[in-house]
Write a protein that holds these residues in place. Structure first.
Motif, PDB file in Angstrom:
ATOM      1  N   ALA A   1      -9.595 -14.789  28.665  1.00 36.63           N
ATOM      2  CA  ALA A   1     -10.010 -15.721  29.708  1.00 36.63           C
ATOM      3  C   ALA A   1      -8.905 -16.339  30.568  1.00 36.63           C
ATOM      4  O   ALA A   1      -8.933 -16.630  31.708  1.00 36.63           O
ATOM      5  N   LEU A   2      -7.922 -17.033  29.642  1.00 36.81           N
ATOM      6  CA  LEU A   2      -6.899 -17.724  29.986  1.00 36.81           C
ATOM      7  C   LEU A   2      -5.574 -16.914  30.697  1.00 36.81           C
ATOM      8  O   LEU A   2      -4.862 -17.576  31.290  1.00 36.81           O
TER       9      LEU A   2
ATOM     10  N   ASN B   1      -5.079 -14.842  32.827  1.00 40.42           N
ATOM     11  CA  ASN B   1      -4.726 -14.712  34.207  1.00 40.42           C
ATOM     12  C   ASN B   1      -4.363 -16.135  34.855  1.00 40.42           C
ATOM     13  O   ASN B   1      -3.985 -16.213  36.088  1.00 40.42           O
ATOM     14  N   ALA B   2      -4.810 -17.215  34.079  1.00 40.88           N
ATOM     15  CA  ALA B   2      -4.374 -18.527  34.552  1.00 40.88           C
ATOM     16  C   ALA B   2      -2.990 -19.185  33.982  1.00 40.88           C
ATOM     17  O   ALA B   2      -2.857 -20.332  34.790  1.00 40.88           O
ATOM     18  N   ILE B   3      -2.445 -18.708  33.263  1.00 34.55           N
ATOM     19  CA  ILE B   3      -1.189 -19.206  32.879  1.00 34.55           C
ATOM     20  C   ILE B   3       0.156 -18.383  33.103  1.00 34.55           C
ATOM     21  O   ILE B   3       0.045 -17.196  33.443  1.00 34.55           O
ATOM     22  N   GLU B   4       1.181 -19.230  33.169  1.00 32.38           N
ATOM     23  CA  GLU B   4       2.459 -18.415  33.321  1.00 32.38           C
ATOM     24  C   GLU B   4       2.859 -17.589  32.226  1.00 32.38           C
ATOM     25  O   GLU B   4       2.512 -17.985  31.158  1.00 32.38           O
TER      26      GLU B   4
END
Ligand SMILES: [Zn+2]
Length: 214
Positions: free
Chosen positions: A50-51, A53-56
């Motif tokens: 889930a994470l 797509n949210a992190i570099e």
């Protein structure tokens, strides 16, 4: 009843794919046989996905490709009904955990009286320090310390030391501060799968205890 589990940190690193190749196989062997840790890793993998797509993006671990290959080579848990691979040691074949599928199992070699070792080679990670030990009943081993984190999964038999009595399914995770004097239980030989984290060392959890002998 499994009593000893990998640390939360090791489970998180397994789920994230950042555990080194050798410890990955040892911890995966434990997780495959431990419902509690399987559930924990499943939750961690779901959170990690889930994470994503949210992190570099970050640099991949050097042996990430080997880890991926090792994972791809491993059958899914649902296929466990397939007959297990077998090694052929001097004392007859043993059942190998599914996590070792696709890995190269070396011959059992004499290390000390009552102690034999087999090196396990991971495709793409030839420097990984992954070994199996089989040690005769009641063998007491000399005191030793060690430098890096060590992961030892009991496959059969048992051993005990000042820190506990370890039985099939248990995973012992020891850092460099622990000083062991393990002894194998009287019920029979003990077979363990062990890996050391960090640079390749000549021996593992049991092997380094053998230095006075080799
Ligand atoms: Zn567990």
């Amino acid at each position: 009843m499994i009593e000893f589990h990998p640390t939360d940190d090791s489970l998180a690193r397994l789920a994230a794919g950042t555990l080194e190749a050798g410890p990955t196989i040892v911890v995966r062997t434990h997780v495959d046989g431990c419902e509690r840790c399987r559930n924990a890793v499943g939750r961690l993998e779901a959170v990690g996905g889930a994470l994503l797509n949210a992190i570099e993006p970050v640099a991949m671990q050097a042996d990430a490709y080997a880890l991926l290959e090792a994972r791809l080579d491993r059958p899914a848990p649902a296929t466990k009904a397939v007959a297990p691979a077998r090694a052929v040691p001097a004392n007859g074949p043993i059942e190998l955990p599914a996590a070792l599928e696709g890995l190269e199992i070396g011959r059992w070699r004499w290390l000390a009286p009552g102690v034999r070792r087999s090196r396990v080679t991971i495709p793409g990670a030839p420097d990984a320090d992954l070994v199996m030990y089989r040690i005769g009943p009641n063998r007491r081993l000399p005191h030793h310390g060690h430098a890096g984190s060590e992961y030892t999964q009991v496959l059969s038999g048992s051993f005990f030391d000042e820190t506990g009595h370890y039985r099939p399914g248990d995973l012992v995770e020891a850092d460099g501060d622990v000083d062991h004097q393990p002894r194998v239980g009287p019920e029979g030989e003990c077979i363990c799968l062990a890996a050391v984290e960090g640079r390749m060392l000549p021996n593992g959890f049991f092997g380094r205890m053998m230095r006075p002998f080799v």
